[in-house]
Design an enzyme around this catalytic site. Structure first.
Site: not given
Ligand code: MN
Length: 738
Positions: A70, A94, A98-99, A162, A282
């Site tokens: 990712h 990034h 957090e993870d 992201d 169109d």
């Molecule tokens: Mn992410």
């Protein structure tokens, strides 16, 4: 050619989602970076990859591949958009803080420095916010907030990359998550991409999201578009060839291509026009990219000469760019087969700005500057580009880029995540009133990001604000010193006025009652009278009720004696009363008597009261009120010499009963002797927890000194005790109040 890499962005980002070998993805990244003309630090990129690989070790995406795929995909997307190296590294890192346990912003800063860490921190902050929006207005506010709180645009570029990859891999998540992410992308992130001119990202976000928010419509349109492209293959090819030939015959160099419009825009068109898919015109658009602006108009002329065009549909966004800076010529023509087709004509540079917006800045990094005509494409970036692009590199350029548009606003949250937009400099009281007047009136404190803070704290972007209430609390006049919003100000003032009126009525009533009592008339007899008589007699049209009369009595506009209009029999004794009130003024030399029968200050809340600074009365002192004109009641000590010069009619005896305004300010004069006398006294005040507001000291000729202290005390008992104790001090010869 760089543009070719950029044009392959869509294709690349699709293949990104299927590749599950991290090393292959990393090679792709390096390959992309090698092909850019911008130099980069291969060692640093490799280091970031190893760092992220280590951190995400053992983690997997819901779709099954190693988690590292990712962040790699995010970095590749950023590389495809020609974004700078710091952003690409930030993209790689990034999700770590957090993870991954054991990793903090500090550990990233130690390895990669402050700039990259700032981007990572910014992305993390946005990621932590979950937006559930029902209304369009709320979505607009959130978009503004994200832009406003992001001082470095690269944060948004990383966040968008992201989000793009998350949408590509959305199918592995639960239905609830799919819906939340897809809606959020449509409402928040696609418009932000559009605002920044990142057209290509915007289109992808919209189409990918629509597949989840309206799966039926999406599949239907997608199938139809695929069939249409096969069916109309000839139309596309012939039209492109015709335009190409026309260009060649007129020696104009340019690129031509055609496509069916984006699924999301077709969906929107069906929604807004109610025309069924099969009848839609169109939906084909051709693009002609040329070198110079003059060529755009030349090509437009050639196309209009060759085909029938719809005059109403012709748009010149070159001379009148869209608000996000978009420039192009748009015209709609009829194909030989009667289909309506849009043709967009623009320069290559305009095209890159249109497709890649802010990100396209790096494409021009090596150029000295954008010529003024092109710089105009970002009217909101224009000034900064002009000022910065010559002397600074791109990182500094984007870091210094702020959204001046939003500078006057601050965006904060309720504990439930609802967003409140306030003017900059607002405090929790503004916040409380913005939510509900009642919340404003009862607020006693605030918890900001879980920490208790005073009500005058200035709120910052992204603060989570919780208001602490107390049902007994009332708005304070003091709040007017720091509230920022008109709403809070108006509501507080209205409350104070209402309160003031209630207190005025009470006070005026007591004063009238006293006059009646003097004439031995029961107050209840007044209730039987018509207030109109009073209004007519006094020629006071503002008087509608007795309450109005009481207010005017309380603020000193009318004399309480006027009430005697209703009792003419007593009025006959007017002369007698006048004599009586002459004596009246002398009565003030007998304060004790008045003190006992005075009007109670209970519950007066000081709105109408002012404490005279000449005699500084303290709770417990015998007091007299002076009804000043328009300023309410000024409370004096009964011994105050000023009282002798006041009109007796305006004097009013008062008592403190139940009054609790603490502390009271009072002044003491101390006669002192000895070198360390002042120190002894101030030490005493400190130990006794008496606040000194002001101190003046002067040496007297006879070896003595005089000190004057303005102090705060809760009541007279406290003050007397303090005076007694002061008198015990060695250096204190004499203590008295002023
Ligand atoms: Mn992410």
């Amino acid at each position: 050619m760089k543009t070719d890499i950029l044009h392959s962005a869509d294709y690349q980002s699709h293949t990104l989602t299927s590749e599950k070998n991290p090393d292959v993805l990393f090679d792709t990244l390096i390959h992309l970076l090698d092909n850019r003309t911008i130099p980069y630090d291969k060692n640093l990129i490799t280091k970031a990859y190893s760092f992220a690989l280590q951190a995400h070790q053992g983690q997997f995406r819901a779709s099954g591949e190693p988690y590292i795929c990712h962040p790699l995909a995010v970095s590749i997307t950023l590389a495809l958009y020609n974004v700078d190296q710091d952003s690409i590294i930030a993209g790689m890192l990034h999700d770590i803080v957090e993870d991954c346990t054991g990793y903090t912003m500090d550990s990233i800063e130690k390895e990669f420095g402050a700039d990259i860490t700032r981007i990572v921190a910014g992305v993390t902050k946005i990621t932590k916010m979950h937006f559930s929006t029902k209304e369009e207005a709320a979505a607009e506010n959130i978009r503004k907030m994200i832009l406003a709180m992001t001082t470095d645009l690269r944060v948004i570029l990383v966040k968008l990359a992201d989000r793009l990859h998350n949408l590509h891999t959305l199918s592995s998540l639960s239905i609830a998550k799919q819906q939340r992410i897809a809606h959020e992308s449509l409402e928040i992130y696609a418009p932000i991409a559009n605002r920044l001119g990142l057209h290509r990202i915007k289109l992808q976000l919209e189409d990918l999201s629509l597949a989840y928010t309206k799966p039926e419509s999406y599949r239907q349109i997608q199938t139809w578009v695929q069939q249409y492209e096969i069916k109309e293959k000839n139309l596309f090819e012939e039209t492109i060839q015709t335009i190409k030939n026309t260009l060649a015959e007129n020696s104009v160099v340019g690129t031509v291509y055609g496509r069916v419009k984006q699924i999301y825009s077709i969906y929107k068109k069906i929604q807004s026009t109610n025309i069924p898919l099969e009848d839609l015109h169109d939906i084909i658009a051709f693009r002609v990219l040329v070198d110079k602006i003059a060529d755009c108009y030349a090509v437009l002329g050639l196309i209009h000469y060759q085909w029938k065009f719809i005059p109403k549909r012709f748009k010149d966004y070159i001379s009148l760019p869209k608000s996000n800076g978009y420039q192009s010529l748009h015209t709609t023509i009829f194909s030989p087969f009667g289909d309506r087709m849009e043709v967009q004509i623009r320069t290559k540079q305009m095209h890159e700005l249109a497709e890649y917006g802010v990100a396209s800045h790096w494409l021009y990094k090596e150029k000295e500057r954008l010529d003024t005509n092109d710089a105009r494409q970002y009217h909101w970036l224009n000034k900064i580009i002009e000022e910065k692009i010559i002397e600074e590199d791109s990182a500094t350029f984007l870091q210094s880029l702020r959204f001046e548009l939003f500078q006057d606003e601050v965006f904060v949250f309720t504990p439930n995540g609802a967003l409140i937009e306030l003017p900059e400099g607002s405090c929790p009281v503004d916040f409380a009133y913005a939510i509900h007047s009642e919340l404003g009136e009862k607020c006693t404190g605030a918890r900001i990001n879980n920490v208790i803070k005073p009500l005058n704290t200035i709120l910052q972007h992204g603060d989570i604000v919780e208001i602490i209430t107390d049902s007994k609390r009332e708005p304070s006049r003091n709040w007017l010193n720091f509230v920022k919003t008109g709403k809070a100000r108006t509501k507080i003032k209205a409350f104070l006025r209402k309160k003031e009126r209630a207190e005025s009525i009470l006070l005026g009533k007591s004063m009238v009652e006293k006059v009646l009592k003097k004439h031995k008339i029961a107050f209840s007899r007044l209730a039987k009278k018509d207030s109109k008589l009073l209004a007519d007699t006094l020629e006071h049209s503002a008087l509608k009720t007795f309450d109005d009369f009481f207010v005017l009595v309380a603020n000193g506009t009318l004399s309480p004696q006027k009430i005697m209009i209703y009792f003419p029999e007593s009025l006959c004794e007017e002369k007698h009363i006048d004599k009586h009130s002459e004596q009246h003024s002398k009565e003030y030399s007998l304060p004790e008597k008045r003190f006992t029968e005075g009007i109670s200050l209970a519950g007066m809340n000081d709105i109408l009261l002012e404490y005279a600074s000449c005699c500084n009365p303290v709770n417990g002192d015998a007091i007299v009120g002076y009804i000043s004109r328009g300023r309410g009641v000024v409370v004096h000590n009964v011994y105050c010499s000023h009282l002798n010069s006041y009109e007796p009619e305006r004097l009013l005896s008062l008592n403190w009963e139940g009054h609790a305004n603490s502390p009271y300010r009072t002044k003491l004069i101390l006669r002192l002797s000895g070198d360390s006398s002042l120190q002894e006294v101030t030490t005493f005040f400190t130990k006794a927890h008496i606040l000194i507001e002001e101190a003046n000291f002067k040496t007297l000729s006879n070896g003595f000194a005089e000190a004057q202290f303005t102090i705060q005390v809760p009541d007279i008992a406290f003050l007397y005790k303090a005076i007694q104790e002061l008198e015990q001090l060695q250096s204190v010869k004499e203590v008295y109040r002023t």
